[in-house]
Design an enzyme around this catalytic site. Structure first.
Site, PDB file in Angstrom:
ATOM      1  N   SER A 151       4.749  -5.161  -6.715  1.00 57.19           N
ATOM      2  CA  SER A 151       3.893  -3.982  -6.844  1.00 57.19           C
ATOM      3  C   SER A 151       4.762  -2.765  -6.581  1.00 57.19           C
ATOM      4  CB  SER A 151       2.729  -4.036  -5.850  1.00 57.19           C
ATOM      5  OG  SER A 151       1.952  -2.864  -5.937  1.00 57.19           O
ATOM      6  N   ARG A 152       4.920  -1.925  -7.610  1.00 53.01           N
ATOM      7  CA  ARG A 152       5.846  -0.795  -7.497  1.00 53.01           C
ATOM      8  C   ARG A 152       5.188   0.435  -6.868  1.00 53.01           C
ATOM      9  NH1 ARG A 152       6.435  -2.694 -12.835  1.00 53.01           N
ATOM     10  NH2 ARG A 152       8.238  -4.059 -13.067  1.00 53.01           N
ATOM     11  N   VAL A 153       3.877   0.391  -6.670  1.00 58.36           N
ATOM     12  CA  VAL A 153       3.172   1.559  -6.142  1.00 58.36           C
ATOM     13  C   VAL A 153       2.378   1.210  -4.900  1.00 58.36           C
ATOM     14  CG1 VAL A 153       1.441   3.327  -6.642  1.00 58.36           C
ATOM     15  CG2 VAL A 153       3.020   2.595  -8.433  1.00 58.36           C
TER      16      VAL A 153
END
Length: 520
Positions: free
Chosen positions: A366-368
């Site tokens: 999950s990049r955010v």
């Protein structure tokens, strides 16, 4: 006033109206159908038709102008076309396709045109929005700050999602992709999130099962379902995700939080490929047209968290994509991975081992969402992810050797218990305090001495004990406060007391002896 007088006045007014009436001539383009095949038609005689304009066919059938060639127009049909024949007349409508929006949709099942599919009467709405809208500009967006809790320990702790994020769910068929999305919808009860489940190309029985789950868990009160099954025309399957995004944007633009689940993007890509090949568009890789990346990116870019000046609403997207034989590098999955802000990968190997949900942590990211996590998760998730990743690597090599040192055996035993804790039954999402209680306990080795087959029952006992006895700690966890040392000690104390009944009798006797000797 007599009846004769009323009649005379009425006829006098009618005569005056007829004398002053001047008919207005309107120019109307009428075309002819040249050919019809499954899902598409070619039409001639509409020289000024615009791209994506609605075309009306006999019987009320609508189509979308797709190919604008010099001599003919390629039209995507939005329904069954058995009654359409070459030579039939068609007309321009001068508008693009729109979808009904509003609070009246909640609890309903509908198709892309707003036609109800749940036998509960017509859907009464006063507003409609085009299915194609521009994505918000960069300056209109705000950082993703608020978590979207799924109720799943493995996701919320290790692959967190934020409101306004686009998180892809990817895996082979029958690995539990839809189950994760449905659990996420169920977990939004009482959290002021409007949920839209968009079924594209699914079997009717599968869609009915999802609707039954949502109704059973009272999730339809804040949800709606937009359906285009595999039996529907490919044109309907193509436009359905866009209409679902427009419905979500209605709530987002009013300062609310919305969630759109698109199940699934693979079948959407198949429908678009079918239409493009029938309309003789040049095929590219795997016969998909060259703009397949564009049609998906312009759809998913519409999900975001708006700035406070625009109301601060958010639209979160959970697109689902199916892989073949775990080929995550195939064309469509690769495209969607590059468009979205991370992916949750489901492994068929874990599914066969009954590790459910079958999320493979090593391939998921999950990049955010990590920036939106509550402080309690941030304190336990880092150690948990590291220890679990070490366990997965050591487990592979341990199969080839029976002589393991003490540290390696400890890593294996701890990892097996972590895996047991991360297991979770379908349609049973957990609250944040319950998750934190279980994760803190397994991180601190509370379950290390228990037999593996009793870990799940012991975990349930720990969750129930912590939420019942430490209500103040639970309130601080939900509010986002950091876990203090005394909070951790309290959770561990309650957890150790809760698992006493699950320890072997010999260990219980030894602990009692130790306590008595300490008291003496």
């Amino acid at each position: 006033m007599s009846l004769q007088t009323v009649l005379d006045e009425t006829f006098t007014q009618l005569d005056q109206g007829l004398e002053t009436y001047q008919p207005e001539l309107q120019l109307r383009e009428v075309g002819l159908v040249k050919s019809v095949s499954r899902g598409i038609a070619t039409v001639s005689g509409l020289p000024t038709v615009k791209a994506d304009e609605l075309i009306r066919f006999p019987g009320g059938l609508l189509g979308i102008a797709f190919n604008l060639d010099p001599d003919e127009v390629g039209v995507i049909l939005l329904g069954e076309s058995e009654h359409i024949e070459a030579g039939d007349r068609v007309q321009r409508t001068g508008r693009i396709l729109d979808v009904p929006v509003g609070e009246a949709l909640l609890g309903r099942v509908m198709d892309v045109t707003g036609r109800p599919l749940d036998n509960q009467g017509a859907i009464q709405t006063t507003e409609r929005l085009p299915i194609e809208q521009e994505a918000p500009a960069i300056l209109d967006r705000a950082p993703v700050k608020v978590p979207l809790q799924t109720g799943l320990k493995v996701v919320d702790a290790l692959i967190p999602i934020g409101r306004g994020q686009r998180e892809l769910i990817v895996g082979d068929r029958q690995t539990g992709k839809t189950a994760i999305a449905v659990d996420t919808i169920i977990n939004q009860k009482g959290k002021d999130v409007i949920c839209i489940y968009c079924a594209v190309g699914q079997r009717t029985s599968a869609v009915a099962k999802v609707i039954a789950q949502l109704r059973e868990r009272e999730a339809m009160d804040y949800s709606l379902v937009v359906v285009a099954t595999g039996e529907d025309a490919p044109g309907l399957r193509y436009i359905t995700p866009y209409s679902a995004m427009s419905i979500g944007e209605y709530f987002r633009d009013r300062g609310q939080d919305a969630l759109v689940v698109i199940d699934d993007m693979t079948r959407h890509a198949w429908a678009y490929r079918e239409l493009s090949l029938l309309l003789r568009r040049p095929p590219g890789r795997e016969a998909y047209p060259g703009d397949i990346f564009y049609i998906h990116s312009r759809m998913l870019e519409r999900s975001t968290h708006l700035s406070e000046e625009l109301g601060g609403g958010s639209l979160t997207a959970l697109p689902i994509v199916e892989t073949q034989a775990q080929n995550i590098s195939a064309y469509i999955p690769t495209n969607l991975i590059s468009i979205t802000d991370g992916q949750i990968y489901l492994s068929p190997d874990l599914f066969q081992q009954t590790v459910l949900p079958a999320v493979e942590v090593g391939k998921s990211v999950s990049r955010v969402g990590g920036k939106t996590q509550l402080s309690a998760y941030q304190e336990v998730a880092g150690d948990l992810r590291l220890s679990y990743s070490q366990f997965q690597e050591v487990e592979v090599f341990a199969r080839f050797s029976t002589q393991l040192d003490q540290d390696t055996r400890h890593t294996l035993e701890r990892g097996r218990r972590v895996r047991q804790i991360l297991k979770q039954k379908e349609s049973q999402p957990l609250s944040v305090p319950e998750q934190i209680a279980a994760l803190v306990a397994v991180n601190q080795g509370v379950f290390d001495e228990l037999p593996l087959d009793q870990v799940r029952d012991a975990e349930t006992a720990v969750r129930e004990a912590v939420t019942a006895e430490l209500s103040e700690v639970c309130d601080r966890i939900v509010s986002g406060d950091k876990l203090r040392d005394e909070d951790l000690e309290a959770i561990l104390r309650v957890a150790k007391e809760a698992i006493q009944a699950y320890k072997p009798e010999q260990e219980q006797e030894e602990e009692r002896t130790e306590q008595e000797s300490e008291e003496d």
